[in-house]
Design a protein around this motif. Structure first.
Motif: not given
Length: 255
Positions: A190-195, A206-213
């Motif tokens: 979700n774009r809003l959550l990431r933003e 703080i560092r944030v990490h996500y998997p590729e979409l």
């Protein structure tokens, strides 16, 4: 089936939990995390916060007491007449709306713990549609004249979910003292959550990490990776004898 294949081929087998696959999926990204970290597992069936100190070393910090975040997205979208899976459709509709148009609850935001609850939010969305007279009225929901209001409701719904997820994640980071967070699962796209999470974490160092979409939703790559990481960490594959445990329905002792 996997047990049968492993036995027939004379190969060892290692069972991998679905959520562990999501949890470790960011290690497939171009910016993989390092242990330890706080993980936000957020999907259609699960919403959990965990402390992760290594492969197989997981501490549950909080979870939903009813609906998951993805479930709230999908059920709210269905109430609005959007197709399944509703989460992505609701997010696209929300781009045309105002997030402050409807006053929607932020369940358990001030509960004092790290648990979640999204059933009440879905009920609030339903209540607004009842007041509008559009609930279970496909013609009204599809009416172009009503799309601006539905976009506002979608934007307000998405904003409520994102705010709870972000603030609970920040609370988990504060409680653990960690400076790294991983977000995984379908809602992690979700774009809003990431933003909002990115902005909040930048302010706090703080560092944030996500998997590729394309790896946020269910996929085989994350399961294979989780198995590989278990093997690399010294957690040996299960033997043929330990996984292929046949339990006959009838007593075969006399055969």
């Amino acid at each position: 089936v996997a047990c049968a294949l492993a036995t027939s081929l004379g190969k060892p087998m290692l069972g991998v939990h679905h959520l562990e696959g999501h949890l470790l999926s960011p290690f497939l990204s171009v910016d993989p995390p390092e242990f330890p970290f706080v993980a936000l597992l957020v999907s259609g069936g699960h919403t959990q916060l965990m402390r992760v100190d290594g492969v197989g070393r997981y501490e549950l910090l909080g979870e939903t007491v009813d609906d998951a975040a993805g479930e709230a997205f999908d059920k709210s979208a269905k109430l609005m007449g959007l197709p399944y899976p509703g989460g992505p459709h609701l997010s696209r509709l929300a781009e045309q709306g105002r997030a402050d148009a409807f006053a929607l609850p932020r369940p358990m935001l001030h509960s004092g713990n790290l648990d979640f609850s999204f059933a009440g939010l879905k009920t609030a969305v339903r209540t607004h549609l009842v007041r509008l007279g559009w609930l279970d009225q496909p013609a009204a929901l599809a009416d172009p004249a009503h799309q601006a209001v539905l976009a506002d409701l979608a934007a307000s719904t998405q904003a409520a979910i994102a705010e709870v997820l972000v603030k609970k994640s920040l609370a988990a980071l504060k409680a653990t003292g960690l400076k790294r967070v991983v977000v995984a699962g379908g809602v992690g796209a979700n774009r809003l959550l990431r933003e909002q999470l990115n902005q909040a974490c930048v302010r706090r160092g703080i560092r944030v990490h996500y998997p590729e979409l394309h790896l946020c939703t269910d996929n085989g790559a994350m399961i294979a990776l989780a198995a590989a990481m278990r093997l690399q960490s010294g957690q040996a594959a299960l033997t043929r004898e330990s996984v292929f445990d046949v339990r006959p329905r009838w007593d075969l002792s006399a055969v």
